[in-house]
Design an enzyme around this catalytic site. Structure first.
Site, PDB file in Angstrom:
ATOM      1  N   ASP A 175       1.352   3.924  -1.417  1.00  8.51           N
ATOM      2  CA  ASP A 175       2.699   3.572  -1.859  1.00  8.51           C
ATOM      3  C   ASP A 175       3.329   4.561  -2.841  1.00  8.51           C
ATOM      4  OD1 ASP A 175       0.966   1.333  -1.112  1.00  8.51           O
ATOM      5  OD2 ASP A 175       2.689   0.053  -1.482  1.00  8.51           O
ATOM      6  N   GLU A 195       7.807   2.332   0.885  1.00  7.46           N
ATOM      7  CA  GLU A 195       8.681   1.177   0.629  1.00  7.46           C
ATOM      8  C   GLU A 195       9.138   1.071  -0.823  1.00  7.46           C
ATOM      9  OE1 GLU A 195       7.648  -2.773   0.596  1.00  7.46           O
ATOM     10  OE2 GLU A 195       6.042  -2.531  -0.863  1.00  7.46           O
ATOM     11  N   ASN A 196       8.510   1.835  -1.728  1.00 10.80           N
ATOM     12  CA  ASN A 196       8.912   1.806  -3.142  1.00 10.80           C
ATOM     13  C   ASN A 196       9.449   3.152  -3.619  1.00 10.80           C
ATOM     14  OD1 ASN A 196       5.996  -0.057  -3.328  1.00 10.80           O
ATOM     15  ND2 ASN A 196       7.953  -0.981  -3.833  1.00 10.80           N
ATOM     16  N   ASN A 211       7.260  -5.205   2.402  1.00  4.11           N
ATOM     17  CA  ASN A 211       8.162  -6.307   2.085  1.00  4.11           C
ATOM     18  C   ASN A 211       9.451  -5.862   1.405  1.00  4.11           C
ATOM     19  OD1 ASN A 211       6.033  -5.867  -0.015  1.00  4.11           O
ATOM     20  ND2 ASN A 211       7.336  -7.238  -1.208  1.00  4.11           N
ATOM     21  N   HIS A 212       9.499  -4.612   0.920  1.00  4.76           N
ATOM     22  CA  HIS A 212      10.740  -4.095   0.317  1.00  4.76           C
ATOM     23  C   HIS A 212      11.503  -3.178   1.277  1.00  4.76           C
ATOM     24  CE1 HIS A 212       9.731  -5.889  -3.426  1.00  4.76           C
ATOM     25  NE2 HIS A 212       8.721  -5.094  -3.704  1.00  4.76           N
ATOM     26  N   HIS A 224       0.058  -4.169   5.209  1.00  4.99           N
ATOM     27  CA  HIS A 224       0.700  -4.292   3.904  1.00  4.99           C
ATOM     28  C   HIS A 224       0.549  -5.724   3.407  1.00  4.99           C
ATOM     29  CE1 HIS A 224       3.469  -2.509   0.969  1.00  4.99           C
ATOM     30  NE2 HIS A 224       4.074  -3.682   0.907  1.00  4.99           N
ATOM     31  N   HIS A 241       0.167  -2.121  -0.696  1.00  2.00           N
ATOM     32  CA  HIS A 241       0.970  -3.131  -1.389  1.00  2.00           C
ATOM     33  C   HIS A 241       0.517  -3.427  -2.807  1.00  2.00           C
ATOM     34  CE1 HIS A 241       3.585  -6.512  -2.219  1.00  2.00           C
ATOM     35  NE2 HIS A 241       2.535  -7.282  -2.464  1.00  2.00           N
TER      36      HIS A 241
END
Length: 267
Positions: A10, A41-42, A69-70, A151, A176
């Site tokens: 991540d 995703e971050n 999830n983001h 994730h 995650h």
């Protein structure tokens, strides 16, 4: 002949992007990976991925960006996710959701399928990842190498998925939680596995977030606006996976940690 996959965990905010920019060229020189995959995703301000940073990662040599999830935290992603096969979101989102859950990388005469799925325990409700991965595997040619980014929050669910896919895919890596686990291994039927690769970004923080902000929330129990720590030291977490063409198995998974306590050693 072996295929080598470099997966970087991540990417969190500008510290994570800068860490990747600093060390990816060095890792490419030393490890000579055939495929480079990152979880992004971050990557934009700690939540989501905008188009500018998407292209920034691609210019560094990243071939596929997995999400989580983001995925849709930055609205701008709706403008480009359907036009870019190099970015994939969890495959167990509803079928109407923009984007796709898996894609392919051509590596010489070989093909690598990269699949992104999301767990359900302590996570937003999505379709069953076990059912969805079964459907996807039915669509993938038997001669294709298969890499899965799972994730999820619960270590038990991620470990269960590793066992579920052992011998059916060639690698299952967890993302995650942002904390690297010490269980990198080759499962009995030849699948490379790790519960969580860890994050790339702030080191003197709490999961990438300013520790002062997190402490304030724990101590006061009041709402606090979390911010990515951009002033402390940084880290990079990754794995290098080697796949053997003759046996059609993973034969090595090497954990890569680069931080002040684990300095990078290389020419």
């Amino acid at each position: 002949m072996a295929m080598k996959i470099l997966f970087v965990g991540d990417i969190v905010g500008s510290p994570g992007r800068e860490m990747l920019a600093d060390y990816l060229p060095k890792m490419k020189k030393i490890y000579q990976p055939d495929a480079i995959i990152v979880n992004g995703e971050n990557a934009t301000n700690g939540k989501g991925l905008n188009e500018k940073h998407y292209h920034e990662l691609i210019r560094l040599g990243v071939q596929v960006i997995t999400m989580g999830n983001h995925t849709f935290a930055k609205k701008q992603i709706f403008d480009y996710i359907d036009e870019n096969a190099r970015i994939i979101r969890p495959a167990n989102y509803p079928k109407e959701t923009p984007g796709v859950g898996y894609t392919y990388i051509e590596v010489g005469k070989q093909k690598l399928a990269v699949i992104n799925i999301q767990a359900r325990t302590f996570m937003p409700s999505l379709d069953c990842p076990f059912t969805i991965i079964d459907k996807i595997l039915q669509e993938i040619d038997a001669n294709t190498w298969i890499f899965v980014d799972f994730h999820g929050e619960a270590t038990s669910e991620k470990i269960a998925m590793g066992w579920y896919l052992d011998g059916r895919v060639h690698a299952v890596v967890g993302t995650h939680t942002h904390v690297p686990t010490a269980d990198a291994r080759i499962l009995p039927k030849g699948t490379a596995y790790i519960t969580d690769v860890g994050m790339t970004g702030p080191y003197d923080a709490v999961l990438g977030v300013s520790k002062e902000k997190v402490l304030e929330k724990f101590i006061t129990a009041l709402p606090v606006h979390f911010e990515v720590d951009t002033i402390g030291r940084t880290q990079l977490c990754a794995v290098l996976i080697k796949l053997d063409e003759k046996s059609r198995r993973a034969i090595q998974i090497q954990q890569i940690l680069i931080n002040p306590d684990h300095p990078f050693i290389g020419s």
